[in-house]
Structures are given as structure tokens and as C-alpha cells.
Design a protein around this motif. Structure first.
Motif, PDB file in Angstrom:
ATOM      1  N   ASN A  37      30.124  -7.223  14.541  1.00 42.90           N
ATOM      2  CA  ASN A  37      29.582  -6.818  13.250  1.00 42.90           C
ATOM      3  C   ASN A  37      28.061  -6.656  13.315  1.00 42.90           C
ATOM      4  O   ASN A  37      27.491  -5.758  12.697  1.00 42.90           O
ATOM      5  CB  ASN A  37      29.934  -7.848  12.184  1.00 42.90           C
ATOM      6  N   TYR A  38      27.404  -7.528  14.073  1.00 37.74           N
ATOM      7  CA  TYR A  38      25.955  -7.431  14.277  1.00 37.74           C
ATOM      8  C   TYR A  38      25.591  -6.055  14.827  1.00 37.74           C
ATOM      9  O   TYR A  38      24.641  -5.417  14.369  1.00 37.74           O
ATOM     10  CB  TYR A  38      25.522  -8.528  15.242  1.00 37.74           C
ATOM     11  N   SER A  39      26.353  -5.588  15.799  1.00 39.48           N
ATOM     12  CA  SER A  39      26.126  -4.266  16.371  1.00 39.48           C
ATOM     13  C   SER A  39      26.313  -3.172  15.325  1.00 39.48           C
ATOM     14  O   SER A  39      25.468  -2.277  15.172  1.00 39.48           O
ATOM     15  CB  SER A  39      27.077  -4.034  17.543  1.00 39.48           C
ATOM     16  N   SER A  40      27.400  -3.265  14.569  1.00 37.38           N
ATOM     17  CA  SER A  40      27.724  -2.229  13.581  1.00 37.38           C
ATOM     18  C   SER A  40      26.678  -2.124  12.485  1.00 37.38           C
ATOM     19  O   SER A  40      26.216  -1.028  12.145  1.00 37.38           O
ATOM     20  CB  SER A  40      29.091  -2.522  12.949  1.00 37.38           C
ATOM     21  N   ILE A  41      26.302  -3.274  11.922  1.00 37.82           N
ATOM     22  CA  ILE A  41      25.422  -3.226  10.751  1.00 37.82           C
ATOM     23  C   ILE A  41      23.999  -2.840  11.139  1.00 37.82           C
ATOM     24  O   ILE A  41      23.297  -2.169  10.381  1.00 37.82           O
ATOM     25  CB  ILE A  41      25.473  -4.560   9.974  1.00 37.82           C
ATOM     26  N   ASN A  42      23.561  -3.234  12.322  1.00 41.74           N
ATOM     27  CA  ASN A  42      22.221  -2.841  12.746  1.00 41.74           C
ATOM     28  C   ASN A  42      22.155  -1.358  13.106  1.00 41.74           C
ATOM     29  O   ASN A  42      21.159  -0.687  12.806  1.00 41.74           O
ATOM     30  CB  ASN A  42      21.759  -3.710  13.915  1.00 41.74           C
ATOM     31  N   TYR A  43      23.205  -0.854  13.732  1.00 42.86           N
ATOM     32  CA  TYR A  43      23.256   0.588  13.997  1.00 42.86           C
ATOM     33  C   TYR A  43      23.229   1.366  12.679  1.00 42.86           C
ATOM     34  O   TYR A  43      22.482   2.342  12.533  1.00 42.86           O
ATOM     35  CB  TYR A  43      24.517   0.953  14.775  1.00 42.86           C
ATOM     36  N   THR A  44      24.031   0.930  11.731  1.00 43.68           N
ATOM     37  CA  THR A  44      24.091   1.615  10.439  1.00 43.68           C
ATOM     38  C   THR A  44      22.735   1.591   9.748  1.00 43.68           C
ATOM     39  O   THR A  44      22.305   2.593   9.158  1.00 43.68           O
ATOM     40  CB  THR A  44      25.150   0.963   9.535  1.00 43.68           C
ATOM     41  N   GLY A  45      22.052   0.451   9.826  1.00 39.24           N
ATOM     42  CA  GLY A  45      20.727   0.347   9.223  1.00 39.24           C
ATOM     43  C   GLY A  45      19.738   1.301   9.847  1.00 39.24           C
ATOM     44  O   GLY A  45      18.939   1.943   9.141  1.00 39.24           O
ATOM     45  N   LEU A  46      19.766   1.432  11.170  1.00 42.98           N
ATOM     46  CA  LEU A  46      18.881   2.373  11.855  1.00 42.98           C
ATOM     47  C   LEU A  46      19.165   3.812  11.410  1.00 42.98           C
ATOM     48  O   LEU A  46      18.243   4.592  11.135  1.00 42.98           O
ATOM     49  CB  LEU A  46      19.066   2.260  13.370  1.00 42.98           C
ATOM     50  N   ALA A  47      20.456   4.166  11.351  1.00 47.44           N
ATOM     51  CA  ALA A  47      20.823   5.523  10.945  1.00 47.44           C
ATOM     52  C   ALA A  47      20.360   5.820   9.522  1.00 47.44           C
ATOM     53  O   ALA A  47      19.859   6.914   9.224  1.00 47.44           O
ATOM     54  CB  ALA A  47      22.334   5.712  11.065  1.00 47.44           C
ATOM     55  N   LYS A  48      20.487   4.836   8.641  1.00 47.04           N
ATOM     56  CA  LYS A  48      20.107   5.037   7.238  1.00 47.04           C
ATOM     57  C   LYS A  48      18.593   5.148   7.079  1.00 47.04           C
ATOM     58  O   LYS A  48      18.100   5.984   6.314  1.00 47.04           O
ATOM     59  CB  LYS A  48      20.657   3.909   6.377  1.00 47.04           C
ATOM     60  N   ILE A  49      17.852   4.319   7.779  1.00 49.14           N
ATOM     61  CA  ILE A  49      16.398   4.362   7.627  1.00 49.14           C
ATOM     62  C   ILE A  49      15.841   5.651   8.230  1.00 49.14           C
ATOM     63  O   ILE A  49      14.862   6.232   7.716  1.00 49.14           O
ATOM     64  CB  ILE A  49      15.733   3.111   8.256  1.00 49.14           C
ATOM     65  N   LEU A  50      16.440   6.125   9.305  1.00 47.74           N
ATOM     66  CA  LEU A  50      16.017   7.394   9.900  1.00 47.74           C
ATOM     67  C   LEU A  50      16.361   8.578   8.990  1.00 47.74           C
ATOM     68  O   LEU A  50      15.604   9.558   8.916  1.00 47.74           O
ATOM     69  CB  LEU A  50      16.675   7.572  11.271  1.00 47.74           C
ATOM     70  N   LYS A  51      17.466   8.484   8.293  1.00 48.94           N
ATOM     71  CA  LYS A  51      17.826   9.529   7.331  1.00 48.94           C
ATOM     72  C   LYS A  51      16.793   9.591   6.211  1.00 48.94           C
ATOM     73  O   LYS A  51      16.381  10.678   5.789  1.00 48.94           O
ATOM     74  CB  LYS A  51      19.218   9.245   6.760  1.00 48.94           C
ATOM     75  N   LYS A  52      16.367   8.423   5.734  1.00 53.19           N
ATOM     76  CA  LYS A  52      15.334   8.365   4.686  1.00 53.19           C
ATOM     77  C   LYS A  52      14.027   8.974   5.202  1.00 53.19           C
ATOM     78  O   LYS A  52      13.338   9.695   4.475  1.00 53.19           O
ATOM     79  CB  LYS A  52      15.101   6.916   4.256  1.00 53.19           C
TER      80      LYS A  52
END
Length: 248
Positions: free
Chosen positions: A123-138
Motif C-alpha cells: 500500500n505504501y508503494s501504491s499511495i506514494n505513486y498515486t500522490g506523485l502522479a496527482k501532484i505532477l498533474k496539478k
């Protein structure tokens, strides 16, 4: 639920010693707000990219350390189980019912903890990847530039994103649970299980369930599912009352 709140909740539900290892999402959002299309080579942008790279280094160092620790713990658990089975078998030391039940209770607790921690690392891997993708989208939306695609391509090759080994270890742990726990249950039904053991199992189990539900939410298909999303995750129907997380 907005991602920032989801991440905060997940950090709170994680192991205390892990909480400083998650994405610094708020700090990155602040830098995004300070970045604009009018300043394509600004100091803020350079600081943003530097912080992203530092976060990835942090994820990798933590993930690899945990992965190595799990490999050692898996071997130790297997050796303990083998030793107990040999002692209880023909030609073994034949410990008393109480001694055997106590050791199996300790093994049971350690297996449940071990399984839960590995799921938490996935889950640590999943949520941190998702956070990176979201912040880069912003960032791309605010600046009009395209940083997300090359950066995510880099992330996909990082150790913290590569969870195949941990996934295999989780499955192996589940096979061990199926092998060992029925034996432990028969012994403990005669001796009784302590309230402390049950409480410890329930605590880890609840955190594991929370992690699994987060992974399912992050990976499920939706109207926003796209190239940068994690692949869907199929999970069983899970119920909290049972203290033993046997996941198929």
C-alpha cells in the motif's frame, strides 16, 4: 475523499515508525501554487523538481530496507515453524502441550504481523505513486508544461514501485498461515488464547484491511482512470470480526 485527506488518514493508520516516510504532499502542493507559466525557469520550479527527486530517493531507501528485512524475517519464521514441527513429531523433543501451545501462539502472532506489514508496504508503494502522479498533474495543469509523462516513466523503474517480490512473499505467507494456523487453533482451543494476543492480531488486521481498501480504491477503474493510474486490484470480500487475515 480528496487525496490529501486520504493520504493523511493512511499515514495515521500506518506503523508509527513509517509515518515520516510518506510523500510530503502538502509541501509539494505549496510549491505548485507558487509556480506559474510566466516563470518557466524559476527557482520555485527547480526546487519542486529537486524535492520530487528527494522524495523518490526517500521511498526507495525505505522500501528496499523493509524488503530486505522481510526476506530475513520470512526465513526466520520458516525455520521456527520447521523446528516446532520437528520437535512435535516422531523422534522430536516432544514438548508439553502448554509449551507447544505457547510457542505456536507466538508464531501465530508473528505471522499475522508479518503478513500485515507486507500488505502495508504494498500500500505504501501504491499511495506514494498515486500522490506523485496527482501532484505532477496539478503542476502540468498550472504551468501548461508536460513534466508528468517523463517523470512517471522514471518512477515506473524505481525500486519502490516494483512490488513483485513483496506480492510473492505475501502469497507465500498466506500459504504458511493455512498450513500453521489450523494446528495452532487446535492447541489453543484446549489451552485458551490470551486477550493480549487477540488484541494484537485485531490491531494489525484492522490496519491491513484499511490498507487493502485504500489500494482497491486507488486502483479501481473510474471516469478518471487513465495512463497514469495504477492497474485495478481484485480483492476478496473481507470481514473485520475475524482476527486472522487469510486472503485468497
Amino acid at each position: 475523499m480528496k487525496f490529501g485527506k486520504r493520504l493523511k488518514k493512511q499515514v495515521e493508520e500506518s506503523l508509527p515508525e513509517w509515518r515520516d516516510q510518506f510523500l510530503c504532499y502538502k509541501d509539494l502542493k505549496k510549491l505548485v501554487r507558487l509556480t506559474s507559466a510566466a516563470q518557466p525557469c524559476s527557482r520555485v520550479e527547480a526546487e519542486f523538481v529537486q524535492m520530487l527527486n528527494a522524495e523518490i530517493d526517500k521511498f526507495n531507501a525505505f522500501f528496499v530496507e523493509q524488503e530486505e528485512d522481510f526476506i530475513i524475517r520470512q526465513r526466520e519464521l520458516q525455520e521456527r515453524i520447521k523446528r516446532v514441527m520437528e520437535d512435535d513429531g516422531t523422534g522430536g523433543s516432544q514438548p508439553s502441550e502448554i509449551e507447544h501451545a505457547e510457542e505456536m501462539s507466538r508464531i501465530r502472532k508473528d505471522i499475522v504481523n508479518f503478513h500485515g506489514e507486507m500488505v502495508l508496504l504494498e500500500n505504501y508503494s501504491s499511495i506514494n505513486y498515486t500522490g506523485l502522479a496527482k501532484i505532477l498533474k496539478k503542476y502540468d495543469k498550472r504551468t501548461g508544461r508536460v513534466l508528468r509523462l517523463p517523470f512517471i516513466e522514471k518512477v515506473l523503474k524505481q525500486p519502490f514501485f516494483t512490488t513483485d517480490l513483496i506480492s510473492d512473499m505475501v502469497k507465500e505467507c498466506e500459504r504458511t498461515i493455512e498450513l500453521v494456523l489450523p494446528v495452532a487453533d487446535r492447541r489453543q482451543s484446549e489451552q485458551g488464547r490470551t486477550g493480549a494476543l487477540v488484541a494484537a492480531e485485531q490491531s494489525v488486521f484492522r490496519n491491513t484491511i484499511a490498507a487493502l481498501m485504500t489500494m482497491q480504491e486507488l486502483r479501481k477503474g473510474s471516469s478518471t482512470y487513465g495512463h497514469f493510474s495504477l492497474p485495478p486490484l481484485s480483492l476478496p470480500d473481507l470481514q473485520l470480526p475475524s482476527p486472522i487475515p487469510i486472503l485468497q
